[in-house]
Design an enzyme around this catalytic site. Sequence first.
Site, PDB file in Angstrom:
ATOM      1  N   LYS A 196      56.184  49.144  68.708  1.00 50.56           N
ATOM      2  CA  LYS A 196      57.045  48.050  69.454  1.00 50.56           C
ATOM      3  C   LYS A 196      56.529  46.785  69.538  1.00 50.56           C
ATOM      4  O   LYS A 196      57.084  45.792  69.264  1.00 50.56           O
ATOM      5  CB  LYS A 196      57.490  48.952  70.902  1.00 50.56           C
ATOM      6  N   ASP A 251      74.391  54.227  64.468  1.00 49.81           N
ATOM      7  CA  ASP A 251      73.477  55.456  65.073  1.00 49.81           C
ATOM      8  C   ASP A 251      73.335  56.428  63.838  1.00 49.81           C
ATOM      9  O   ASP A 251      74.197  56.796  63.437  1.00 49.81           O
ATOM     10  CB  ASP A 251      73.809  56.096  66.244  1.00 49.81           C
ATOM     11  N   HIS A 278      46.058  58.276  76.834  1.00 46.57           N
ATOM     12  CA  HIS A 278      47.182  58.024  78.066  1.00 46.57           C
ATOM     13  C   HIS A 278      46.896  56.783  78.598  1.00 46.57           C
ATOM     14  O   HIS A 278      45.889  56.640  79.517  1.00 46.57           O
ATOM     15  CB  HIS A 278      47.024  59.354  78.799  1.00 46.57           C
ATOM     16  N   ASP A 327      71.612  54.876  59.106  1.00 48.38           N
ATOM     17  CA  ASP A 327      70.315  54.380  59.225  1.00 48.38           C
ATOM     18  C   ASP A 327      70.217  52.670  59.294  1.00 48.38           C
ATOM     19  O   ASP A 327      70.540  51.983  58.401  1.00 48.38           O
ATOM     20  CB  ASP A 327      69.477  54.903  58.213  1.00 48.38           C
ATOM     21  N   TYR A 375      50.320  66.251  82.701  1.00 47.27           N
ATOM     22  CA  TYR A 375      49.205  65.938  81.966  1.00 47.27           C
ATOM     23  C   TYR A 375      47.812  65.214  83.087  1.00 47.27           C
ATOM     24  O   TYR A 375      48.143  64.433  83.887  1.00 47.27           O
ATOM     25  CB  TYR A 375      49.493  64.632  81.043  1.00 47.27           C
ATOM     26  N   ASN A 394      59.687  52.288  82.544  1.00 45.47           N
ATOM     27  CA  ASN A 394      60.046  53.455  82.253  1.00 45.47           C
ATOM     28  C   ASN A 394      61.731  53.757  82.976  1.00 45.47           C
ATOM     29  O   ASN A 394      61.836  53.556  84.192  1.00 45.47           O
ATOM     30  CB  ASN A 394      59.450  54.457  82.871  1.00 45.47           C
ATOM     31  N   LYS A 407      61.343  63.347  78.046  1.00 47.44           N
ATOM     32  CA  LYS A 407      60.443  62.249  78.925  1.00 47.44           C
ATOM     33  C   LYS A 407      60.147  62.767  80.298  1.00 47.44           C
ATOM     34  O   LYS A 407      61.183  63.880  80.578  1.00 47.44           O
ATOM     35  CB  LYS A 407      61.509  60.732  78.747  1.00 47.44           C
ATOM     36  N   TYR A 424      53.593  54.658  69.300  1.00 50.91           N
ATOM     37  CA  TYR A 424      54.845  54.135  69.593  1.00 50.91           C
ATOM     38  C   TYR A 424      54.826  52.769  70.176  1.00 50.91           C
ATOM     39  O   TYR A 424      55.534  51.857  69.550  1.00 50.91           O
ATOM     40  CB  TYR A 424      55.342  55.026  70.732  1.00 50.91           C
ATOM     41  N   THR A 433      59.288  47.359  75.245  1.00 45.51           N
ATOM     42  CA  THR A 433      59.127  48.031  76.346  1.00 45.51           C
ATOM     43  C   THR A 433      57.683  47.511  76.987  1.00 45.51           C
ATOM     44  O   THR A 433      56.852  46.785  76.211  1.00 45.51           O
ATOM     45  CB  THR A 433      58.586  49.627  75.766  1.00 45.51           C
ATOM     46  N   ASP A 434      57.279  47.865  78.214  1.00 47.01           N
ATOM     47  CA  ASP A 434      56.226  47.241  78.940  1.00 47.01           C
ATOM     48  C   ASP A 434      55.043  48.088  78.143  1.00 47.01           C
ATOM     49  O   ASP A 434      53.781  47.669  78.732  1.00 47.01           O
ATOM     50  CB  ASP A 434      56.372  47.482  80.348  1.00 47.01           C
ATOM     51  N   GLU A 435      55.035  49.195  77.376  1.00 43.82           N
ATOM     52  CA  GLU A 435      53.953  49.850  76.978  1.00 43.82           C
ATOM     53  C   GLU A 435      53.075  48.850  75.995  1.00 43.82           C
ATOM     54  O   GLU A 435      51.988  49.117  75.697  1.00 43.82           O
ATOM     55  CB  GLU A 435      54.557  50.827  76.263  1.00 43.82           C
TER      56      GLU A 435
HETATM   57  P1  NAD Z   1      66.418  57.376  72.581  1.00 46.89           P
HETATM   58  O1  NAD Z   1      65.318  58.224  71.821  1.00 46.89           O
HETATM   59  O2  NAD Z   1      67.185  58.093  73.621  1.00 46.89           O
HETATM   60  O3  NAD Z   1      67.666  56.819  71.363  1.00 46.89           O
HETATM   61  C1  NAD Z   1      67.240  56.251  70.432  1.00 46.89           C
HETATM   62  C2  NAD Z   1      68.611  56.209  69.575  1.00 46.89           C
HETATM   63  O4  NAD Z   1      68.408  55.667  68.189  1.00 46.89           O
HETATM   64  C3  NAD Z   1      69.162  57.669  69.215  1.00 46.89           C
HETATM   65  O5  NAD Z   1      70.621  57.648  69.386  1.00 46.89           O
HETATM   66  C4  NAD Z   1      68.886  57.886  67.586  1.00 46.89           C
HETATM   67  O6  NAD Z   1      69.768  58.476  66.958  1.00 46.89           O
HETATM   68  C5  NAD Z   1      68.892  56.093  67.370  1.00 46.89           C
HETATM   69  N1  NAD Z   1      68.128  56.256  66.070  1.00 46.89           N
HETATM   70  C6  NAD Z   1      66.930  56.341  65.864  1.00 46.89           C
HETATM   71  N2  NAD Z   1      66.363  56.062  64.644  1.00 46.89           N
HETATM   72  C7  NAD Z   1      67.571  55.427  64.035  1.00 46.89           C
HETATM   73  C8  NAD Z   1      67.573  54.684  62.761  1.00 46.89           C
HETATM   74  N3  NAD Z   1      66.910  54.554  61.852  1.00 46.89           N
HETATM   75  N4  NAD Z   1      68.907  54.153  62.564  1.00 46.89           N
HETATM   76  C9  NAD Z   1      69.771  54.172  63.358  1.00 46.89           C
HETATM   77  N5  NAD Z   1      69.685  54.842  64.490  1.00 46.89           N
HETATM   78  C10 NAD Z   1      68.508  55.555  64.957  1.00 46.89           C
HETATM   79  O7  NAD Z   1      65.955  56.100  73.233  1.00 46.89           O
HETATM   80  P2  NAD Z   1      66.086  55.298  74.644  1.00 46.89           P
HETATM   81  O8  NAD Z   1      65.309  55.920  75.466  1.00 46.89           O
HETATM   82  O9  NAD Z   1      67.706  55.135  74.617  1.00 46.89           O
HETATM   83  O10 NAD Z   1      65.588  53.945  74.144  1.00 46.89           O
HETATM   84  C11 NAD Z   1      66.330  52.964  73.449  1.00 46.89           C
HETATM   85  C12 NAD Z   1      65.258  51.633  73.017  1.00 46.89           C
HETATM   86  O11 NAD Z   1      64.901  51.192  74.681  1.00 46.89           O
HETATM   87  C13 NAD Z   1      64.179  51.826  72.387  1.00 46.89           C
HETATM   88  O12 NAD Z   1      64.361  50.866  71.600  1.00 46.89           O
HETATM   89  C14 NAD Z   1      62.904  52.200  73.414  1.00 46.89           C
HETATM   90  O13 NAD Z   1      61.818  51.224  72.592  1.00 46.89           O
HETATM   91  C15 NAD Z   1      63.262  50.850  74.380  1.00 46.89           C
HETATM   92  N6  NAD Z   1      62.927  51.430  75.498  1.00 46.89           N
HETATM   93  C16 NAD Z   1      63.146  52.745  76.295  1.00 46.89           C
HETATM   94  C17 NAD Z   1      62.473  52.922  77.345  1.00 46.89           C
HETATM   95  C18 NAD Z   1      62.623  54.318  78.143  1.00 46.89           C
HETATM   96  O14 NAD Z   1      62.062  54.420  79.265  1.00 46.89           O
HETATM   97  N7  NAD Z   1      63.278  55.124  77.511  1.00 46.89           N
HETATM   98  C19 NAD Z   1      62.019  51.863  78.226  1.00 46.89           C
HETATM   99  C20 NAD Z   1      61.716  50.556  77.654  1.00 46.89           C
HETATM  100  C21 NAD Z   1      62.180  50.618  76.331  1.00 46.89           C
HETATM  101  P1  TYD Z   2      57.080  59.645  79.106  1.00 44.74           P
HETATM  102  O1  TYD Z   2      58.417  60.149  80.111  1.00 44.74           O
HETATM  103  O2  TYD Z   2      56.668  60.202  78.176  1.00 44.74           O
HETATM  104  O3  TYD Z   2      56.863  58.101  79.325  1.00 44.74           O
HETATM  105  P2  TYD Z   2      55.838  57.282  78.727  1.00 44.74           P
HETATM  106  O4  TYD Z   2      54.571  57.899  78.360  1.00 44.74           O
HETATM  107  O5  TYD Z   2      56.295  56.238  77.611  1.00 44.74           O
HETATM  108  O6  TYD Z   2      55.529  56.404  79.995  1.00 44.74           O
HETATM  109  O7  TYD Z   2      56.009  59.912  80.143  1.00 44.74           O
HETATM  110  C1  TYD Z   2      55.999  59.247  81.599  1.00 44.74           C
HETATM  111  C2  TYD Z   2      54.399  59.820  82.426  1.00 44.74           C
HETATM  112  O8  TYD Z   2      54.738  61.521  82.671  1.00 44.74           O
HETATM  113  C3  TYD Z   2      53.120  59.679  81.693  1.00 44.74           C
HETATM  114  O9  TYD Z   2      52.347  59.317  82.520  1.00 44.74           O
HETATM  115  C4  TYD Z   2      53.147  61.005  80.756  1.00 44.74           C
HETATM  116  C5  TYD Z   2      53.438  61.961  82.151  1.00 44.74           C
HETATM  117  N1  TYD Z   2      54.238  63.207  81.356  1.00 44.74           N
HETATM  118  C6  TYD Z   2      53.495  64.434  81.985  1.00 44.74           C
HETATM  119  O10 TYD Z   2      52.599  64.256  82.876  1.00 44.74           O
HETATM  120  N2  TYD Z   2      53.979  65.604  81.650  1.00 44.74           N
HETATM  121  C7  TYD Z   2      55.020  65.613  80.363  1.00 44.74           C
HETATM  122  O11 TYD Z   2      55.420  66.692  79.987  1.00 44.74           O
HETATM  123  C8  TYD Z   2      55.525  64.327  80.032  1.00 44.74           C
HETATM  124  C9  TYD Z   2      56.734  64.317  79.105  1.00 44.74           C
HETATM  125  C10 TYD Z   2      55.142  63.188  80.546  1.00 44.74           C
END
Ligand code: NAD
Ligand code: TYD
Length: 337
Positions: free
Chosen positions: A153, A32, A275, A58, A206, A178, A188, A149, A124-126
């Site tokens: 992905k 990490d 969005h 990295d 938003y 999510n 988030k 983003y 991600t589903d995005e």
């Molecule tokens: P996060 O932002 O909390 O954590 C990302 C981690 O990656 C951090 O610890 C960061 O230090 C590390 N990192 C970033 N760049 C790096 C690099 N160049 N080298 C080494 N380490 C690095 O993210 P998360 O929410 O835990 O998401 C993890 C994975 O899951 C991601 O690939 C994301 O796309 C995917 N994902 C997230 C969600 C969600 O809702 N959070 C949903 C679906 C998929």
């Molecule tokens: P987010 O947690 O950023 O996830 P994603 O956009 O990747 O789904 O946002 C979830 C939803 O919440 C998205 O529709 C955007 C909305 N949102 C707000 O309305 N206000 C906020 O401050 C944030 C961060 C998100």
Amino acid sequence: MRFLVTGGAGFIGSAFVRMLAARPDAHVVNIDKLTYAGNPENLAGIEQGERYRFLHGDICDAKLVNAAIEEARPDAIVHFAAESHVDRSILSPEPVFETNLRGTLTLLEAARLKKVPRFLHVSTDEVYGSIESPHEADENYPLRASSPYSASKAGSDLLALSYFVTYKLAVTVTRASNNYGPHQFPEKLIPLMISNAMEDKPLPIYGDGMQIRDWLYVDDHCRAILAAIERGKPGEIYNIGGSRALPNIEVVCKILAALGKPQSLMQAVKDRPGHDRRYALSSEKLMRETGWKPEMPFEQGLQATIDWYRANSAWVARVKSGEYLHYYEQNYSGRAI
Ligand code: NAD
Ligand code: TYD
């Protein structure tokens, strides 16, 4: 089983490492970079030793990645590391492409050359973009990424799958909806709203707040990833949904009610550019092939999450300082409508 995990100090990666730490047969090396989102506190209590090693670095650094593979001798690489936030990717796309594409390429290339038996790419589903009601995206749904983003992905998913087709590297791609739960960085929706409400700060909604997301508890996601490694097939994509779709405003109302805070804390702000209105996912394939299903009911998971943030106010205060304040100002100032 031996794992090389990337991004294991982040939100989902640290939950996965904690899950593996509870399995006596698992050995883990975690790379990490500790960006703003990586936090060693997320792994407090997991001792470095024969079963767990942390490597600060990295994933774009091929030398480090090769050395990590030599040290870990992994049965599987589980690749979480990413720049993971849509709003930050809109403000500043370049680091997103560097880590999500170059970083993924660096890992894939090292895995190919060192003949790693399995590669799980966490996505991600995005990548499917906004889905018109009443449809749900299955794994064959077209890719229509809307943000830098999600485009990064989608690109990394295709790159990973090309390594299966071309080089026979045993890649599996998972696409989750999510996530929410403890240790999530408060950029988030759910942790931002919980932590702002705890401090009686405005909750920025938003647009009209009627965008729909399908909420997946982080531990359900981690179990699904393990199921995809153990019982899924190389070369395949598996969707992972929470089976709980809700408009944002409803999620925020539940948070306010659970914290005993007034709805007047909600503040309408200008919508996010590009969005996505609605995400909706079918996880039927993963359920059918592996027997996995989401187990945490949303209300229970949300309460557990709120309880965690309340009990960890020092974690929240440390995370919401320094760089976070700069980001918050950049993303939210002058945006109220
Ligand atoms: P996060 O932002 O909390 O954590 C990302 C981690 O990656 C951090 O610890 C960061 O230090 C590390 N990192 C970033 N760049 C790096 C690099 N160049 N080298 C080494 N380490 C690095 O993210 P998360 O929410 O835990 O998401 C993890 C994975 O899951 C991601 O690939 C994301 O796309 C995917 N994902 C997230 C969600 C969600 O809702 N959070 C949903 C679906 C998929
Ligand atoms: P987010 O947690 O950023 O996830 P994603 O956009 O990747 O789904 O946002 C979830 C939803 O919440 C998205 O529709 C955007 C909305 N949102 C707000 O309305 N206000 C906020 O401050 C944030 C961060 C998100």
